[in-house]
Each structure stands twice: as structure tokens, then as C-alpha cells.
Scaffold this motif. Structure first.
Motif, PDB file in Angstrom:
ATOM      1  N   LYS A 191     -40.894  53.225  84.059  1.00 41.19           N
ATOM      2  CA  LYS A 191     -41.262  52.052  84.845  1.00 41.19           C
ATOM      3  C   LYS A 191     -42.750  51.756  84.707  1.00 41.19           C
ATOM      4  N   LEU A 192     -43.560  52.811  84.709  1.00 39.28           N
ATOM      5  CA  LEU A 192     -45.002  52.637  84.525  1.00 39.28           C
ATOM      6  C   LEU A 192     -45.328  52.185  83.104  1.00 39.28           C
ATOM      7  N   ILE A 193     -44.640  52.759  82.129  1.00 41.40           N
ATOM      8  CA  ILE A 193     -44.862  52.374  80.725  1.00 41.40           C
ATOM      9  C   ILE A 193     -44.579  50.891  80.522  1.00 41.40           C
ATOM     10  N   LEU A 194     -43.485  50.422  81.101  1.00 37.21           N
ATOM     11  CA  LEU A 194     -43.132  49.006  80.966  1.00 37.21           C
ATOM     12  C   LEU A 194     -44.106  48.120  81.738  1.00 37.21           C
ATOM     13  N   ALA A 195     -44.561  48.596  82.899  1.00 38.11           N
ATOM     14  CA  ALA A 195     -45.527  47.822  83.682  1.00 38.11           C
ATOM     15  C   ALA A 195     -46.855  47.692  82.946  1.00 38.11           C
ATOM     16  N   GLU A 196     -47.231  48.747  82.198  1.00 40.26           N
ATOM     17  CA  GLU A 196     -48.475  48.733  81.430  1.00 40.26           C
ATOM     18  C   GLU A 196     -48.301  48.076  80.055  1.00 40.26           C
ATOM     19  N   ASP A 197     -47.059  47.719  79.729  1.00 42.68           N
ATOM     20  CA  ASP A 197     -46.720  47.077  78.447  1.00 42.68           C
ATOM     21  C   ASP A 197     -47.207  47.931  77.259  1.00 42.68           C
ATOM     22  N   LEU A 198     -46.933  49.239  77.326  1.00 38.91           N
ATOM     23  CA  LEU A 198     -47.337  50.143  76.256  1.00 38.91           C
ATOM     24  C   LEU A 198     -46.379  50.034  75.076  1.00 38.91           C
ATOM     25  N   ALA A 199     -46.908  50.230  73.878  1.00 43.46           N
ATOM     26  CA  ALA A 199     -46.099  50.218  72.657  1.00 43.46           C
ATOM     27  C   ALA A 199     -45.685  51.640  72.315  1.00 43.46           C
ATOM     28  N   PRO A 200     -44.690  51.812  71.432  1.00 44.44           N
ATOM     29  CA  PRO A 200     -44.272  53.164  71.053  1.00 44.44           C
ATOM     30  C   PRO A 200     -45.429  54.033  70.570  1.00 44.44           C
ATOM     31  N   ALA A 201     -46.357  53.437  69.818  1.00 42.94           N
ATOM     32  CA  ALA A 201     -47.494  54.207  69.290  1.00 42.94           C
ATOM     33  C   ALA A 201     -48.391  54.717  70.407  1.00 42.94           C
ATOM     34  N   ASP A 202     -48.425  54.000  71.526  1.00 43.71           N
ATOM     35  CA  ASP A 202     -49.283  54.409  72.645  1.00 43.71           C
ATOM     36  C   ASP A 202     -48.806  55.689  73.312  1.00 43.71           C
ATOM     37  N   LEU A 203     -47.549  56.048  73.080  1.00 44.50           N
ATOM     38  CA  LEU A 203     -46.991  57.225  73.748  1.00 44.50           C
ATOM     39  C   LEU A 203     -47.301  58.523  73.014  1.00 44.50           C
ATOM     40  N   LYS A 204     -47.800  58.414  71.788  1.00 46.21           N
ATOM     41  CA  LYS A 204     -48.140  59.624  71.046  1.00 46.21           C
ATOM     42  C   LYS A 204     -49.301  60.328  71.718  1.00 46.21           C
ATOM     43  N   ARG A 205     -49.168  61.617  71.910  1.00 50.87           N
ATOM     44  CA  ARG A 205     -50.184  62.361  72.642  1.00 50.87           C
ATOM     45  C   ARG A 205     -51.420  62.630  71.792  1.00 50.87           C
ATOM     46  N   ASP A 206     -52.558  62.543  72.437  1.00 47.66           N
ATOM     47  CA  ASP A 206     -53.832  62.838  71.791  1.00 47.66           C
ATOM     48  C   ASP A 206     -53.926  64.347  71.581  1.00 47.66           C
ATOM     49  N   PRO A 207     -54.102  64.811  70.345  1.00 46.13           N
ATOM     50  CA  PRO A 207     -54.173  66.260  70.100  1.00 46.13           C
ATOM     51  C   PRO A 207     -55.370  66.930  70.771  1.00 46.13           C
ATOM     52  N   GLN A 208     -56.333  66.119  71.259  1.00 42.61           N
ATOM     53  CA  GLN A 208     -57.491  66.688  71.924  1.00 42.61           C
ATOM     54  C   GLN A 208     -57.149  67.270  73.299  1.00 42.61           C
ATOM     55  N   HIS A 209     -56.111  66.708  73.958  1.00 46.15           N
ATOM     56  CA  HIS A 209     -55.758  67.265  75.269  1.00 46.15           C
ATOM     57  C   HIS A 209     -54.243  67.395  75.487  1.00 46.15           C
ATOM     58  N   LEU A 210     -53.446  66.750  74.642  1.00 47.20           N
ATOM     59  CA  LEU A 210     -51.982  66.902  74.609  1.00 47.20           C
ATOM     60  C   LEU A 210     -51.257  66.397  75.861  1.00 47.20           C
ATOM     61  N   LEU A 211     -52.000  65.894  76.833  1.00 44.63           N
ATOM     62  CA  LEU A 211     -51.328  65.366  78.017  1.00 44.63           C
ATOM     63  C   LEU A 211     -50.691  64.016  77.696  1.00 44.63           C
ATOM     64  N   PRO A 212     -49.466  63.802  78.171  1.00 47.14           N
ATOM     65  CA  PRO A 212     -48.825  62.517  77.906  1.00 47.14           C
ATOM     66  C   PRO A 212     -49.489  61.390  78.685  1.00 47.14           C
ATOM     67  N   LYS A 213     -49.317  60.165  78.188  1.00 42.15           N
ATOM     68  CA  LYS A 213     -49.794  59.004  78.925  1.00 42.15           C
ATOM     69  C   LYS A 213     -49.123  58.974  80.305  1.00 42.15           C
ATOM     70  N   LEU A 214     -49.919  58.635  81.324  1.00 39.03           N
ATOM     71  CA  LEU A 214     -49.394  58.521  82.688  1.00 39.03           C
ATOM     72  C   LEU A 214     -48.690  59.816  83.111  1.00 39.03           C
ATOM     73  N   HIS A 215     -49.320  60.950  82.780  1.00 39.57           N
ATOM     74  CA  HIS A 215     -48.659  62.245  82.951  1.00 39.57           C
ATOM     75  C   HIS A 215     -48.362  62.581  84.412  1.00 39.57           C
ATOM     76  N   GLY A 216     -49.015  61.888  85.356  1.00 35.56           N
ATOM     77  CA  GLY A 216     -48.770  62.180  86.766  1.00 35.56           C
ATOM     78  C   GLY A 216     -47.345  61.896  87.213  1.00 35.56           C
ATOM     79  N   ALA A 217     -46.640  61.069  86.439  1.00 44.30           N
ATOM     80  CA  ALA A 217     -45.239  60.796  86.766  1.00 44.30           C
ATOM     81  C   ALA A 217     -44.322  61.927  86.309  1.00 44.30           C
ATOM     82  N   LEU A 218     -44.798  62.745  85.363  1.00 42.34           N
ATOM     83  CA  LEU A 218     -43.959  63.791  84.770  1.00 42.34           C
ATOM     84  C   LEU A 218     -44.358  65.197  85.198  1.00 42.34           C
TER      85      LEU A 218
END
Length: 279
Positions: A231-258
Motif C-alpha cells: 500500500k505504501l509502495i503504491l502510494a509512493e508510486d515506486l517502480a520495480p527498480a526502486d525496490l532493489k535494496r542498496d548494498p550499503q545497508h540492505l534495508l528494504p524501502k519503507l522497511h518499517g512496514a516489514l
């Protein structure tokens, strides 16, 4: 009457079989599973699917089995007697009907949810044995016996916080809701987000299952949490590429929901630190 998936709830075939078996046997259905896998929602959807009214009894740590039957308000009666209220002469005015009583006297069959039975004292399930088995109980203050007009469909949920007594388990039909596989979870997500693009759904599920299967995770994200995340991903209009985790910290986007505790957040931070050190 047969339960099946509804427009808002995807029930695995084995879950539908369990519900229908409990209805045929006239036994309570005891449902266990990880928090967030839809145990409470199951009762609401059974009610909708079978076209039956729903009564919900949410158990707390202080809940007593007697509260499900009735409570006698002696304090109010004493106060009314001191005030000279005529109501005091009829004890029925001070009997508060519990959810079981309401289910027993309902004019038609109902679905009764006893939610999170393991939160209460260990004696709580034992105290309900006779009432759930015989579908009747005695009201000592009035001398009457309350019997079920029709046997309700009883659904009892448990998060496995406490072991339930064997005598209680013998009287139930048991089902464990396993965490859905990728295809079933995708079907659940499409029910809630029918317009989600397949590429975004695939990318989100790939990331979600990778997170969920991370060794050492204290609290694995559940079905309800992936729905919040999407629901947050759709609200932020994120693309599939935006969900790839940054290897610098590995936390997922909007990780507070998970991730719901600091230990799991720190786990991903440590994994990222180890990953950087191996380069």
C-alpha cells in the motif's frame, strides 16, 4: 452450507476443508498460525460466505471464561437497593449476557469468534469445555439453563503463546494456517490491489520472500505486513527498480512496514557491514 473463498479472502483448499469439516462435526475450529496470517479475518469471511451473523469475543490476559457466559452486577443491584429502585426485585436486570449466551439465544445460526484464546489464563479453555461441548450452561442467580437454539459455528484462534490443554484440543477440529506460497500470496495481493502491475508485484514478492527467509530474523513479516508495505509502495508510486535494496545497508524501502523490532533492523545493518568488508 459450504465455506469457500470470497471476493475479499483467498482461502487455501485445505483451510476450506477444515472449516467445512468443523461445521459438519459441530465442533469448534481451532486455528493456529503466525500472527498476521488472517486467522481473525477467517471468521469474518466465514460469516460472509455462509451468510450468518458474526459475534466476536476478543480475549485478553484478564478475560475469564465466565464473562463469555454472563456477569452478575451485584454492585449495581446493591446501589439500586439503597436508592429504593424497583428494578432490584428482579435479578435478571443485573445479568449481563456474554457472547456465548448471545450466540446460544440468537434466532438463527451465528458464527462465534473466540479470538486469541491463548492470551488468557491457562484455565480459561478448560472452563469452557462443558459449555462448548454440551452447548448449554446454568445461570445460578436465576436458576435457568440456557441452551443453544442452534449450534453456532465456533472459530477459535491461537498464536501459540501458550500450550492449550489436551482435553480442550480433543473437542476441537484443528487447522494450522501455513504461510502462503508465492502464487497464493500473489492471489491475495491481487484481491486487495487489483490494479497492481505484474512487474511491480513480481519485484515486491521477490524482495519480500528474500527478507522473510533471511537467517536470524526474529519476527518474519506476515501477510498483513506485506499488504501494508505494498500500500505504501503504491502510494509512493515506486517502480520495480526502486525496490532493489542498496548494498550499503540492505534495508528494504519503507522497511518499517516489514521489520517490527530493532534487532531485525540491526541484523540487516550487520549483514551490510559484513558484505562491505568482504569486498
Amino acid at each position: 452450507m459450504k465455506f469457500q473463498s470470497t471476493a475479499e479472502y483467498v482461502a487455501a483448499p485445505e483451510l476450506a476443508v477444515a472449516v467445512n469439516a468443523a461445521v459438519v462435526l459441530g465442533r469448534p475450529l481451532l486455528v493456529k498460525g503466525e500472527p498476521g496470517t488472517g486467522k481473525t479475518e477467517l471468521a469474518r469471511q466465514v460469516s460472509a460466505s455462509l451468510g450468518l451473523p458474526l459475534l466476536e469475543w476478543h480475549v485478553k490476559s484478564t478475560t475469564r471464561a465466565q464473562q463469555g457466559l454472563y456477569e452478575y452486577d451485584a454492585v449495581s443491584r446493591l446501589r439500586d437497593s439503597q436508592l429504593g429502585d424497583e428494578r432490584v426485585h428482579d435479578v435478571k436486570n443485573y445479568i449481563r449476557k456474554g457472547k456465548l449466551w448471545q450466540a446460544f439465544e440468537a434466532p438463527s445460526r451465528v458464527v462465534l469468534l473466540i479470538d486469541e484464546v491463548d492470551k488468557a489464563d491457562i484455565e480459561f479453555p478448560n472452563d469452557l469445555l462443558q459449555e462448548l461441548d454440551r452447548m448449554e450452561f446454568h445461570v445460578y442467580e436465576t436458576g435457568e439453563t440456557v441452551s443453544a437454539r442452534q449450534r453456532p459455528v465456533v472459530i477459535i484462534t491461537s498464536n501459540n503463546e501458550k500450550e492449550l490443554p489436551d482435553a480442550f484440543l480433543r473437542r476441537c477440529f484443528f487447522h494450522y494456517i501455513r504461510f502462503p506460497d508465492a502464487d497464493t500470496l500473489a492471489a491475495i495481493i491481487r484481491v486487495h490491489f487489483p490494479d497492481i502491475k505484474e512487474q511491480l508485484l513480481t519485484a515486491a514478492l521477490t524482495e519480500f520472500f528474500a527478507i522473510r527467509e533471511t537467517p536470524g530474523l526474529k519476527k518474519k513479516p506476515s501477510t498483513s505486513e506485506v499488504l501494508d508495505w505494498l500500500k505504501l509502495i503504491l502510494a509512493e508510486d515506486l517502480a520495480p527498480a526502486d525496490l532493489k535494496r542498496d548494498p550499503q545497508h540492505l534495508l528494504p524501502k519503507l522497511h518499517g512496514a516489514l521489520l517490527k523490532n530493532e534487532q531485525d533492523v540491526q541484523l540487516f545493518e550487520r549483514l551490510a557491514f559484513l558484505s562491505r568488508g568482504q569486498r
